[in-house]
Scaffold this active site. Structure first.
Site, PDB file in Angstrom:
ATOM      1  N   ARG A 115       0.824  -1.219   0.000  1.00  0.00           N
ATOM      2  CA  ARG A 115       0.000   0.000   0.000  1.00  0.00           C
ATOM      3  C   ARG A 115       0.854   1.263   0.000  1.00  0.00           C
ATOM      4  O   ARG A 115       0.350   2.360  -0.232  1.00  0.00           O
ATOM      5  CB  ARG A 115      -0.943  -0.002   1.203  1.00  0.00           C
ATOM      6  CG  ARG A 115      -0.254  -0.011   2.557  1.00  0.00           C
ATOM      7  CD  ARG A 115      -1.285  -0.057   3.699  1.00  0.00           C
ATOM      8  NE  ARG A 115      -0.654  -0.130   5.008  1.00  0.00           N
ATOM      9  CZ  ARG A 115      -0.276  -1.249   5.602  1.00  0.00           C
ATOM     10  NH1 ARG A 115      -0.443  -2.414   4.960  1.00  0.00           N
ATOM     11  NH2 ARG A 115       0.270  -1.238   6.800  1.00  0.00           N
ATOM     12  N   TYR A 116       2.140   1.118   0.285  1.00  0.00           N
ATOM     13  CA  TYR A 116       3.040   2.272   0.333  1.00  0.00           C
ATOM     14  C   TYR A 116       3.878   2.424  -0.936  1.00  0.00           C
ATOM     15  O   TYR A 116       4.329   3.520  -1.243  1.00  0.00           O
ATOM     16  CB  TYR A 116       3.983   2.172   1.534  1.00  0.00           C
ATOM     17  CG  TYR A 116       3.276   2.139   2.862  1.00  0.00           C
ATOM     18  CD1 TYR A 116       2.453   3.192   3.262  1.00  0.00           C
ATOM     19  CD2 TYR A 116       3.423   1.053   3.710  1.00  0.00           C
ATOM     20  CE1 TYR A 116       1.793   3.154   4.484  1.00  0.00           C
ATOM     21  CE2 TYR A 116       2.768   1.005   4.935  1.00  0.00           C
ATOM     22  CZ  TYR A 116       1.951   2.056   5.315  1.00  0.00           C
ATOM     23  OH  TYR A 116       1.307   2.021   6.519  1.00  0.00           O
ATOM     24  N   THR A 117       4.150   1.341  -1.628  1.00  0.00           N
ATOM     25  CA  THR A 117       5.030   1.413  -2.798  1.00  0.00           C
ATOM     26  C   THR A 117       4.229   1.603  -4.080  1.00  0.00           C
ATOM     27  O   THR A 117       3.033   1.321  -4.132  1.00  0.00           O
ATOM     28  CB  THR A 117       5.881   0.137  -2.917  1.00  0.00           C
ATOM     29  OG1 THR A 117       5.021  -1.001  -3.069  1.00  0.00           O
ATOM     30  CG2 THR A 117       6.744  -0.057  -1.680  1.00  0.00           C
TER      31      THR A 117
END
Length: 834
Positions: free
Chosen positions: A140-142
């Site tokens: 969800r961050y990359t």
């Protein structure tokens, strides 16, 4: 009522019986063995084909292929904005790959790691892990998108070049293989474990692979050795050095082989005038932090010596810089050899070129890998050309109709105006000008602007170009050699666009570059000490200056209560050291393998070096310069048993140990000495008796033997030593209170085995107990160590040669509460050799 109930029961039983028979008629009886075999094979093939092995054509496993196609489908090309990795993973799971999200994301992460992939397929933004084995950030961050290189894998996929198959729920289709303009399997390799088989294919340099494929296309009868002129060997993303070409040749010839990988190291001078080994490139797959920790542990254990400090100075700008700083005066090559031997600075890569060919696993050589890629490209280009040809013909057909309309524009307009509806106009045009339905419809759809003279010229030019392209496509399809030429041209463009220099260096045979550690070791005398708690070390014997008899000595360790130096001996760094325990277990090692430390250091635990049992104690030792299997040794036990045996029985002892003597209850091994043919052997007891016997009178025994009686002891006496006597040598005796003397060996008559012996000293309260008896030459030196770890080195001839009944003289001054713990001889020939 009872009769009625029985009738009902019988009726139910008959119905149940009839139903059971009907069911049994529909049951197939099969062998459980056959069913297990077939079901397992079905499962195994599912894993092999659907998960674990790459397709030889595009070099991808299904999960890689689905990730790339999902990105292509979402238009995540290299020139578009990044998109959350979670979105791509979700698309893959929902549409193509009904497995865990961790598996899909883990694969996508690897496709974006420049230390895992030689040529990246995914362009990642954010934390995608590191060579230190740091985990990537959550998906969800990359963010990610395809690389330009990955897009080459999907070129022309919209032109019906590959077969599409239904996805897992038949809701859409997915490609069974990608067109793959680039030879992905060779340049990026593949790893996977299937059922009963595995693939481990290394990456290669794109330029080299392209050159080899071009050569193969021109010389399809080429041998593997011809292709190896272009493909030198694997080329790993982490660079490093490949040692030896035999493994490469074997892998390219048979599909299987092993290659040796080494880190790239440089030796630099530090600010503290020391040398430092700098690791700049790692073998493929080695985790830097794990390597760092391993080296540090080995240094602590004493398996790697001469290292002063280890630190990691790696950065994005400087790249990998793992610093191994050495101590002053340490031979760098020796440390290097120890690093190669004990750490992953040297690893082995086992090559298995296993891939799916027509859906079946097959081990492939280099030529076959190239052949199947070329065959795939021939098929793709053929289908692409057929698609382009059909599209060109269809468009030319339309343009021909438009030109007919322009040539008869007045009549066309009249027909359209007079027609009742579109269908009538289309039919009239088709009949009047012999047009097809598509041509007639195109005329009806034509905007008025295309009626201009300029538009007519453009249509004529476009039609001419299409006719030329159609002729080109038809010619291409008619001449397979021209398709091969197209493949060559496209590959050359790929090479120019993405090709780079080789990263991994390949050098000759490993043996050509290895330096024998023994040749680099400085041959010097060292004093080896072993403490009561089992700590061992070596220091240069020259660090102890020779003093006069009766001196105090210098500090030789760190005594703490009952923890003091118990054994001391002098040997050359190149000698073989044999160590024996009280339980009759034997070990051997090279003296230079003992940790080199300072005089005041307590040493390293010997349990890191030898496989000692918890309560096992070292009681004796000897050194030899050569390992001669026929060399005889004599062992002596506390209860006076002796045994002669050849060294060949201890050849496998090494550091794990081997039983050299079977002991009776309460007996212990106390002394071991090498002997030559014709030597005499003297055994001494704590009560001051010595028995001299001839070596030839003791027969040789096997390793499991218990030995024979050597000396007869009184009930309160024990044997303390045993030594071979050589010509010109005398005995030297020292007691725990520092009293000692030399005795001429001529004072002892040769007796038979089993005798009581002759007096050599009379221990009393002044002298204390006998600590050690050794043989010594006039030009030798001796070293004496005390329980407070003071060590004195004196000349042997400074100690007077006295009679058997003499008490002796003061050899070393001992502080209150201390006592002598051992005596070591420094042979004169060692001093001369040094």
């Amino acid at each position: 009522m009872a009769v009625k109930k029985n009738k009902e029961d019988n009726s139910e039983e008959r119905q149940y019986s009839t139903l059971t028979k009907d069911i049994l008629k529909r049951v197939d009886h099969i062998s459980i063995e056959n069913e297990l075999r077939e079901s397992y094979l079905t499962y195994a093939m599912s894993v092999i084909v659907s998960r674990a092995l790459p397709d030889v054509r595009d070099g991808l496993k299904p999960v890689h292929r689905r990730i790339l196609y999902a990105m292509y489908d979402a238009n995540l090309t290299h020139d578009k904005p990044y998109k959350k990795s979670a979105a791509t993973v979700g698309e893959v799971l929902a549409r193509y790959h009904p497995h865990g999200d961790a598996a899909v994301y883990g694969t996508m992460v690897r496709m974006a790691q420049d230390f895992s992939m030689r040529y990246l397929l995914v362009d990642g933004q954010g934390n995608f892990g590191s060579i230190d084995d740091d985990p990537p950030a959550a998906m969800r961050y990359t963010e990610a998108r395809m690389t330009r290189f990955a897009e080459e894998m999907l070129n022309d996929i919209e032109k019906e070049t590959v077969k599409f198959v239904p996805n897992f729920d038949d809701s859409r289709t997915e490609p069974s293989v990608l067109p793959a303009t680039v030879p992905q399997l060779l340049v990026n390799g593949s790893m996977g474990i299937a059922i009963g088989m595995a693939t481990n294919m290394p990456p290669h340099n794109l330029k080299e692979v392209v050159n080899a494929i071009v050569y193969y296309i021109d010389h399809q009868d080429a041998e593997i050795k011809d292709l190896m002129r272009y493909v030198q060997g694997p080329d790993f993303p982490t660079a490093g050095i490949i040692y030896g070409k035999e493994g490469i040749k074997e892998a390219y010839t048979t599909g299987k082989g092993r290659i040796k990988l080494r880190a790239r190291l440089e030796v630099e001078e530090t600010k503290r005038d020391r040398e430092a080994i700098v690791v700049k490139e790692l073998p493929y797959g080695v985790v830097k932090t794990t390597l760092h920790e391993k080296i540090a542990d080995l240094v602590k254990q004493g398996k790697i010596e001469g290292v002063a400090d280890i630190r990691d100075e790696s950065s994005n700008r400087a790249g990998i810089r793992l610093i191994i700083e050495l101590k002053k005066g340490v031979a760098t090559q020796i440390v290097l050899n120890q690093l190669w031997k004990h750490t992953d600075l040297e690893t082995t890569f086992g090559i298995i070129n296993l891939a799916l060919v027509n859906g079946e696993p097959k081990v492939l050589n280099l030529k076959e890998l190239i052949k199947y890629f070329v065959d795939h490209r021939v098929e793709v280009i053929t289908k692409r050309t057929e698609y382009d040809l059909n599209q060109a013909k269809a468009k030319a057909h339309i343009l021909e109709g438009l030109l007919i309309a322009q040539a008869n524009i007045e009549e066309v307009i009249r027909i359209i105006r007079e027609s009742e509806n579109t269908d009538a106009a289309r039919t009239t045009l088709m009949n009047r000008f012999k047009l097809s339905e598509k041509q007639a419809q195109a005329i009806l759809d034509m905007p008025l602007k295309r009626l201009t003279a300029l538009e007519k010229l453009k249509i004529e030019q476009e039609l001419q170009q299409l006719r030329e392209f159609i002729a080109y496509c038809e010619d291409l399809l008619a001449h397979p050699e021209k398709i091969l030429a197209v493949i060559k041209d496209e590959l050359k463009k790929i090479s120019e666009k993405y090709g780079d220099d080789r990263r991994s260096e390949i050098i000759g045979k490993t043996n050509d570059t290895e330096i024998d550690e023994e040749d680099l070791i400085h041959d010097e005398d060292v004093a080896v000490s072993i403490t009561t708690q089992g700590f061992i070390k070596r220091v240069p014997a020259s660090s102890y200056r020779t003093q006069g008899r009766g001196g105090v000595g210098v500090q030789g360790g760190k005594s703490q209560g009952e923890h003091y130096i118990e054994h001391l001996f002098v040997a050359s760094t190149k000698d073989y050291l044999f160590i024996f325990t009280d339980r009759g277990k034997a070990f051997w090692m090279k003296v230079h393998e003992i940790p080199a430390l300072s005089k005041i250091s307590q040493g390293k635990s010997i349990k890191f070096i030898l496989n000692l049992a918890p309560e096992e104690k070292i009681t004796s030792y000897f050194t030899v310069s050569e390992f001669d299997p026929k060399q005889s040794i004599i062992m002596v036990t506390k209860m006076g048993t002796i045994k002669k045996m050849e060294l060949k029985h201890l050849e496998n002892a090494k550091k794990r140990g081997i039983l050299a003597l079977t002991l009776e209850n309460n007996d212990e091994l106390v002394a071991v000495s090498p002997v030559q043919t014709g030597d005499d052997f003297i055994m001494t007891t704590a009560a001051g008796l010595a028995l001299r016997i001839t070596e030839e009178k003791i027969r040789k025994m096997g390793r499991a033997a218990a030995g024979v009686k050597g000396i007869s002891l009184d009930d309160d006496d024990i044997c303390v030593s045993g030594n071979a006597i050589h010509k010109g040598e005398s005995l030297i005796v020292i007691t725990e209170n520092g009293i000692g003397k030399r005795l001429s060996s001529k004072q002892f008559n040769v007796k038979g085995r089993g005798g009581k012996g002759q007096i050599y000293i009379k221990p009393d309260n002044k002298t204390g107990n006998v600590v050690s008896v050794k043989t010594v030459g006039d030009k030798d030196e001796i070293m004496v160590v005390t329980t407070d770890d003071m060590t004195i080195k004196i000349k042997a001839d400074s100690i007077p040669e006295l009679g058997r009944n003499a008490k002796g003289v003061k050899i070393v001054n001992i502080s209150d509460g201390a006592r002598v713990s051992d005596l070591a001889v420094v042979p004169a020939d060692n001093e001369e050799k040094k």
